[in-house]
Each structure stands twice: as C-alpha cells, then as structure tokens.
Design a protein around this motif. Structure first.
Motif, PDB file in Angstrom:
ATOM      1  N   ARG A   1       7.604  -4.204  -1.701  1.00 66.31           N
ATOM      2  CA  ARG A   1       7.960  -5.060  -0.562  1.00 66.31           C
ATOM      3  C   ARG A   1       6.837  -5.102   0.500  1.00 66.31           C
ATOM      4  O   ARG A   1       6.474  -6.172   0.957  1.00 66.31           O
ATOM      5  CB  ARG A   1       9.276  -4.604   0.038  1.00 66.31           C
ATOM      6  CG  ARG A   1       9.659  -5.412   1.239  1.00 66.31           C
ATOM      7  CD  ARG A   1      11.104  -5.198   1.617  1.00 66.31           C
ATOM      8  NE  ARG A   1      11.706  -6.517   1.585  1.00 66.31           N
ATOM      9  CZ  ARG A   1      12.798  -6.860   0.995  1.00 66.31           C
ATOM     10  NH1 ARG A   1      13.507  -5.972   0.386  1.00 66.31           N
ATOM     11  NH2 ARG A   1      13.241  -8.079   1.014  1.00 66.31           N
ATOM     12  N   PRO A   2       6.264  -3.962   0.916  1.00 62.89           N
ATOM     13  CA  PRO A   2       5.153  -4.041   1.882  1.00 62.89           C
ATOM     14  C   PRO A   2       3.793  -4.210   1.195  1.00 62.89           C
ATOM     15  O   PRO A   2       2.758  -3.791   1.711  1.00 62.89           O
ATOM     16  CB  PRO A   2       5.235  -2.714   2.622  1.00 62.89           C
ATOM     17  CG  PRO A   2       5.775  -1.772   1.614  1.00 62.89           C
ATOM     18  CD  PRO A   2       6.733  -2.590   0.770  1.00 62.89           C
ATOM     19  N   GLY A   3       3.771  -4.854   0.032  1.00 62.56           N
ATOM     20  CA  GLY A   3       2.550  -4.975  -0.759  1.00 62.56           C
ATOM     21  C   GLY A   3       1.425  -5.693  -0.067  1.00 62.56           C
ATOM     22  O   GLY A   3       0.260  -5.308  -0.190  1.00 62.56           O
ATOM     23  N   ILE A   4       1.727  -6.743   0.714  1.00 58.85           N
ATOM     24  CA  ILE A   4       0.651  -7.476   1.377  1.00 58.85           C
ATOM     25  C   ILE A   4      -0.015  -6.620   2.447  1.00 58.85           C
ATOM     26  O   ILE A   4      -1.208  -6.728   2.696  1.00 58.85           O
ATOM     27  CB  ILE A   4       1.151  -8.828   1.938  1.00 58.85           C
ATOM     28  CG1 ILE A   4      -0.015  -9.733   2.320  1.00 58.85           C
ATOM     29  CG2 ILE A   4       2.071  -8.621   3.112  1.00 58.85           C
ATOM     30  CD1 ILE A   4      -0.816 -10.203   1.158  1.00 58.85           C
ATOM     31  N   TYR A   5       0.744  -5.727   3.063  1.00 56.81           N
ATOM     32  CA  TYR A   5       0.172  -4.796   4.047  1.00 56.81           C
ATOM     33  C   TYR A   5      -0.801  -3.844   3.365  1.00 56.81           C
ATOM     34  O   TYR A   5      -1.907  -3.615   3.851  1.00 56.81           O
ATOM     35  CB  TYR A   5       1.294  -4.024   4.741  1.00 56.81           C
ATOM     36  CG  TYR A   5       0.790  -2.954   5.661  1.00 56.81           C
ATOM     37  CD1 TYR A   5       0.198  -3.280   6.882  1.00 56.81           C
ATOM     38  CD2 TYR A   5       0.896  -1.611   5.318  1.00 56.81           C
ATOM     39  CE1 TYR A   5      -0.274  -2.300   7.725  1.00 56.81           C
ATOM     40  CE2 TYR A   5       0.431  -0.624   6.158  1.00 56.81           C
ATOM     41  CZ  TYR A   5      -0.157  -0.963   7.360  1.00 56.81           C
ATOM     42  OH  TYR A   5      -0.630   0.005   8.189  1.00 56.81           O
ATOM     43  N   TRP A   6      -0.371  -3.281   2.228  1.00 56.64           N
ATOM     44  CA  TRP A   6      -1.251  -2.383   1.482  1.00 56.64           C
ATOM     45  C   TRP A   6      -2.495  -3.116   0.991  1.00 56.64           C
ATOM     46  O   TRP A   6      -3.597  -2.570   1.008  1.00 56.64           O
ATOM     47  CB  TRP A   6      -0.518  -1.767   0.297  1.00 56.64           C
ATOM     48  CG  TRP A   6       0.458  -0.722   0.714  1.00 56.64           C
ATOM     49  CD1 TRP A   6       1.805  -0.819   0.686  1.00 56.64           C
ATOM     50  CD2 TRP A   6       0.152   0.565   1.246  1.00 56.64           C
ATOM     51  NE1 TRP A   6       2.369   0.332   1.166  1.00 56.64           N
ATOM     52  CE2 TRP A   6       1.369   1.204   1.515  1.00 56.64           C
ATOM     53  CE3 TRP A   6      -1.023   1.240   1.520  1.00 56.64           C
ATOM     54  CZ2 TRP A   6       1.451   2.485   2.033  1.00 56.64           C
ATOM     55  CZ3 TRP A   6      -0.949   2.513   2.045  1.00 56.64           C
ATOM     56  CH2 TRP A   6       0.263   3.117   2.301  1.00 56.64           C
TER      57      TRP A   6
ATOM     58  N   ASP B   1      -8.206  -4.161   1.189  1.00 59.89           N
ATOM     59  CA  ASP B   1      -9.264  -5.148   1.329  1.00 59.89           C
ATOM     60  C   ASP B   1     -10.177  -4.826   2.509  1.00 59.89           C
ATOM     61  O   ASP B   1     -11.391  -5.019   2.440  1.00 59.89           O
ATOM     62  CB  ASP B   1      -8.654  -6.535   1.497  1.00 59.89           C
ATOM     63  CG  ASP B   1      -9.689  -7.636   1.451  1.00 59.89           C
ATOM     64  OD1 ASP B   1     -10.590  -7.560   0.590  1.00 59.89           O
ATOM     65  OD2 ASP B   1      -9.588  -8.567   2.271  1.00 59.89           O
ATOM     66  N   ALA B   2      -9.610  -4.328   3.595  1.00 59.45           N
ATOM     67  CA  ALA B   2     -10.385  -4.072   4.798  1.00 59.45           C
ATOM     68  C   ALA B   2     -11.257  -2.824   4.694  1.00 59.45           C
ATOM     69  O   ALA B   2     -12.359  -2.799   5.249  1.00 59.45           O
ATOM     70  CB  ALA B   2      -9.451  -3.942   5.998  1.00 59.45           C
TER      71      ALA B   2
ATOM     72  N   VAL C   1     -12.891  -1.840  -0.141  1.00 61.39           N
ATOM     73  CA  VAL C   1     -13.886  -2.717  -0.758  1.00 61.39           C
ATOM     74  C   VAL C   1     -15.263  -2.508  -0.140  1.00 61.39           C
ATOM     75  O   VAL C   1     -16.273  -2.473  -0.844  1.00 61.39           O
ATOM     76  CB  VAL C   1     -13.423  -4.185  -0.660  1.00 61.39           C
ATOM     77  CG1 VAL C   1     -14.487  -5.119  -1.163  1.00 61.39           C
ATOM     78  CG2 VAL C   1     -12.140  -4.378  -1.443  1.00 61.39           C
ATOM     79  N   TRP C   2     -15.327  -2.345   1.163  1.00 61.81           N
ATOM     80  CA  TRP C   2     -16.636  -2.128   1.814  1.00 61.81           C
ATOM     81  C   TRP C   2     -17.215  -0.779   1.435  1.00 61.81           C
ATOM     82  O   TRP C   2     -18.429  -0.628   1.318  1.00 61.81           O
ATOM     83  CB  TRP C   2     -16.506  -2.259   3.320  1.00 61.81           C
ATOM     84  CG  TRP C   2     -16.142  -3.655   3.697  1.00 61.81           C
ATOM     85  CD1 TRP C   2     -14.963  -4.088   4.200  1.00 61.81           C
ATOM     86  CD2 TRP C   2     -16.944  -4.832   3.532  1.00 61.81           C
ATOM     87  NE1 TRP C   2     -14.988  -5.442   4.376  1.00 61.81           N
ATOM     88  CE2 TRP C   2     -16.191  -5.927   3.977  1.00 61.81           C
ATOM     89  CE3 TRP C   2     -18.227  -5.057   3.051  1.00 61.81           C
ATOM     90  CZ2 TRP C   2     -16.681  -7.223   3.955  1.00 61.81           C
ATOM     91  CZ3 TRP C   2     -18.717  -6.355   3.029  1.00 61.81           C
ATOM     92  CH2 TRP C   2     -17.951  -7.411   3.471  1.00 61.81           C
ATOM     93  N   ALA C   3     -16.354   0.209   1.236  1.00 61.36           N
ATOM     94  CA  ALA C   3     -16.837   1.528   0.839  1.00 61.36           C
ATOM     95  C   ALA C   3     -17.485   1.479  -0.540  1.00 61.36           C
ATOM     96  O   ALA C   3     -18.438   2.215  -0.802  1.00 61.36           O
ATOM     97  CB  ALA C   3     -15.688   2.528   0.859  1.00 61.36           C
TER      98      ALA C   3
END
Length: 82
Positions: free
Chosen positions: A12-17, A22-23, A26-28
C-alpha cells in the motif's frame, strides 16, 4: 532478497518507498560505481586488471574498455551524481 525488496514497492505505501529508493539509493550506485572504476583503473591498474581478465576469460580486453575503466565511466558517474 530481491523478492522482499520488490514486496515493498507493491504494498500500500509502495509509492513512498519507491520515492525514497529513487531519491537516495540510485545516486549512491553512481558514486559506488565511480569509486570502483577509479580503484580498478588507478589503484590496481587498468593494464594489470586487463591481463587478469585475459587470463581468466581467455580473450583480450579491447582498448576501448580500458579507456572506459580509466576515464569515461568515472567522469560520467561523477557528472550524473552531481
């Protein structure tokens, strides 16, 4: 492990995760890959690493790939991370 991580994104809170992933993650990855390329190319030596790959794989590494290890990939990773 991948199945467990994927479970976070479909809950249910998948978009938050996904937004957190993504924030930050991915940069790491760009930073880690850049550091690895610099470590292989300059710490161990691109020519020495290429020779080890040739011994293991039985084929020579193209000169372009050595240039990627030494210059192109670290540059692109640093540009994308900033």
């Amino acid at each position: 492990v991948g199945c467990l991580i994927s479970g976070l994104f479909v809950s249910r809170p998948g978009i938050y995760w996904f937004a957190l992933w993504d924030a930050y993650v991915v940069w790491a990855v760009f930073i880690v890959v850049g550091i690895e390329c610099v470590g292989v190319a300059y710490g161990y030596g691109a020519a020495k690493f290429s020779e080890e790959v040739r011994k293991g794989a039985g084929r020579a590494v193209p000169r372009f790939i050595q240039m990627c290890w030494s210059f192109i990939t670290p540059f692109l990773c640093s540009v994308l991370a900033v």
